[in-house]
Design an enzyme around this catalytic site. Structure first.
Site, short mmCIF file in Angstrom:
data_model
loop_
_atom_site.label_atom_id
_atom_site.label_comp_id
_atom_site.label_asym_id
_atom_site.label_seq_id
_atom_site.Cartn_x
_atom_site.Cartn_y
_atom_site.Cartn_z
N SER A 1 65.43 -6.00 -15.40
CA SER A 1 65.07 -6.93 -14.33
C SER A 1 65.62 -8.30 -14.67
O SER A 1 65.74 -8.65 -15.85
CB SER A 1 63.54 -7.02 -14.20
OG SER A 1 63.18 -8.12 -13.38
N TYR B 1 55.37 -7.73 -18.29
CA TYR B 1 56.55 -7.18 -17.60
C TYR B 1 57.82 -7.87 -18.09
O TYR B 1 58.82 -7.20 -18.41
CB TYR B 1 56.38 -7.38 -16.10
CG TYR B 1 57.49 -6.82 -15.24
CD1 TYR B 1 57.61 -5.45 -15.03
CD2 TYR B 1 58.43 -7.65 -14.64
CE1 TYR B 1 58.62 -4.93 -14.25
CE2 TYR B 1 59.44 -7.15 -13.84
CZ TYR B 1 59.53 -5.78 -13.65
OH TYR B 1 60.53 -5.26 -12.86
P1 NDP Z 1 58.72 1.69 -7.19
O1 NDP Z 1 57.33 1.42 -7.64
O2 NDP Z 1 59.05 1.58 -5.75
O3 NDP Z 1 59.18 3.13 -7.75
C1 NDP Z 1 58.98 3.39 -9.10
C2 NDP Z 1 59.62 4.71 -9.47
O4 NDP Z 1 59.39 4.92 -10.88
C3 NDP Z 1 59.00 5.85 -8.72
O5 NDP Z 1 59.97 6.84 -8.49
C4 NDP Z 1 57.94 6.34 -9.70
O6 NDP Z 1 57.66 7.71 -9.57
C5 NDP Z 1 58.62 6.11 -11.02
N1 NDP Z 1 57.63 5.97 -12.09
C6 NDP Z 1 56.74 4.97 -12.25
N2 NDP Z 1 55.94 5.25 -13.30
C7 NDP Z 1 56.34 6.45 -13.78
C8 NDP Z 1 55.90 7.27 -14.85
N3 NDP Z 1 54.88 6.94 -15.62
N4 NDP Z 1 56.57 8.43 -15.07
C9 NDP Z 1 57.60 8.80 -14.28
N5 NDP Z 1 58.06 8.07 -13.25
C10 NDP Z 1 57.42 6.91 -13.01
O7 NDP Z 1 59.63 0.69 -8.05
P2 NDP Z 1 61.10 0.11 -7.78
O8 NDP Z 1 61.97 1.13 -7.19
O9 NDP Z 1 60.93 -1.20 -7.14
O10 NDP Z 1 61.53 -0.20 -9.30
C11 NDP Z 1 62.34 0.69 -10.04
C12 NDP Z 1 62.78 -0.02 -11.30
O11 NDP Z 1 63.44 -1.23 -10.95
C13 NDP Z 1 61.64 -0.41 -12.24
O12 NDP Z 1 62.05 -0.28 -13.57
C14 NDP Z 1 61.42 -1.88 -11.89
O13 NDP Z 1 60.84 -2.59 -12.97
C15 NDP Z 1 62.84 -2.31 -11.62
N6 NDP Z 1 62.95 -3.52 -10.81
C16 NDP Z 1 62.51 -3.55 -9.50
C17 NDP Z 1 62.62 -4.70 -8.76
C18 NDP Z 1 62.16 -4.81 -7.36
O14 NDP Z 1 62.10 -5.94 -6.83
N7 NDP Z 1 61.84 -3.72 -6.66
C19 NDP Z 1 63.20 -5.91 -9.35
C20 NDP Z 1 63.65 -5.77 -10.71
C21 NDP Z 1 63.52 -4.61 -11.39
P3 NDP Z 1 56.23 8.28 -9.10
O15 NDP Z 1 55.83 7.54 -7.86
O16 NDP Z 1 56.52 9.73 -8.88
O17 NDP Z 1 55.29 8.06 -10.24
#
Ligand code: NDP
Length: 237
Positions: A132, A146
């Site tokens: 991020s 975070y």
């Molecule tokens: P979402 O919350 O929309 O999606 C998160 C994804 O990660 C889902 O597919 C979820 O799967 C999976 N996930 C979360 N926890 C677990 C776990 N314990 N085990 C397996 N899978 C898991 O997040 P984003 O798409 O927004 O974010 C994705 C990445 O991008 C993250 O690393 C986030 O920190 C990073 N990011 C996002 C930003 C944003 O503004 N959106 C900005 C900067 C970085 P499930 O629902 O099946 O658990």
């Protein structure tokens, strides 16, 4: 013919948001894609059916399950570690168990997955972790755990790039700014605050992040390693 025909790709955390866009991109470009999910079984199964990919349940908070998943995936051409969680609120009030769970998902899992993938990865493999821009800049209170976790990924990339570089394996971090997902909706309450920090005053799209990931995974990026790649509308500038 697709850019990733014949390639084996594993995406940790691919059921929703940025991860789902990454799954779609690699699958559309011909790769054989497996992705993990934890809570979103229905979304995962629908995406797998749509893209002809494989969804497997693996909790990224469970180190040994992550290592086993990577090991059992066989030789991977590309590993993408996307799964990540955030905690908001007063650091003095946060549950230490919740903070440690965040570290297991955001830091421990990427490290152990990357190392495990490298054991079987062929020459020229790609390891890409979703960090991020908060690894560089944290302009609001209440998100120190975070920010810490995303800064830690920078050390992961710098160090593992040196460990695996002799084999042509690259290790990179993609650092998004605000991206329109369930975790950070474009019309959410944080919108105006976030856009105030940016030069391009909109949320990014998950597909834009997937495009950067695809480039890093492709043949043009073989000399790019140990580096952070920020895609943030100048949030961190
Ligand atoms: P979402 O919350 O929309 O999606 C998160 C994804 O990660 C889902 O597919 C979820 O799967 C999976 N996930 C979360 N926890 C677990 C776990 N314990 N085990 C397996 N899978 C898991 O997040 P984003 O798409 O927004 O974010 C994705 C990445 O991008 C993250 O690393 C986030 O920190 C990073 N990011 C996002 C930003 C944003 O503004 N959106 C900005 C900067 C970085 P499930 O629902 O099946 O658990």
């Amino acid at each position: 013919m697709g850019a990733f025909d014949g390639k084996s790709v594993l995406v940790l955390g691919g059921s929703r948001g940025i991860g789902a866009a990454i799954v779609r991109r690699f699958a559309a470009d011909g790769a054989t894609v497996t992705f993990t999910y934890s809570g979103s079984r229905d979304a995962a199964e629908a995406l797998a059916a749509e893209m002809g990919s494989s969804a497997v349940e693996t909790d990224s908070a469970d180190r040994d399950a992550v290592i086993a998943r990577v090991r059992d995936s066989g030789p991977l051409d590309v590993l993408v570690v996307n799964a990540g969680v955030a905690l908001f609120g007063d650091a003095l009030e946060q549950d230490p168990d919740a903070v440690d769970r965040l570290f297991r998902i955001n830091v421990h899992a990427p490290y152990h997955a990357a190392v495990e993938a490298a054991r079987q990865m062929p020459e020229g493999g790609r390891i890409i972790v979703i960090g991020s821009v908060n690894g560089d800049r944290m302009p609001v209170p209440g998100m120190a755990s975070y920010a810490l976790s995303k800064s830690a990924l920078q050390g992961l990339a710098r160090g593992l790039a040196r460990d695996f570089g002799q084999r042509g394996i690259t290790v990179n971090v993609v650092q998004p700014g605000p991206i329109d997902t369930d975790a950070n909706p474009a019309n959410g309450p944080m919108k105006d605050l976030l856009h105030g920090f940016m030069a391009i005053k909109r949320h990014g799209r998950p597909e834009e992040v997937a495009g950067m990931v695809a480039w890093l995974a492709g043949p043009e990026a073989g000399f790019v390693t140990g580096a952070m790649h920020t895609i943030d509308g100048a949030f961190g500038a």
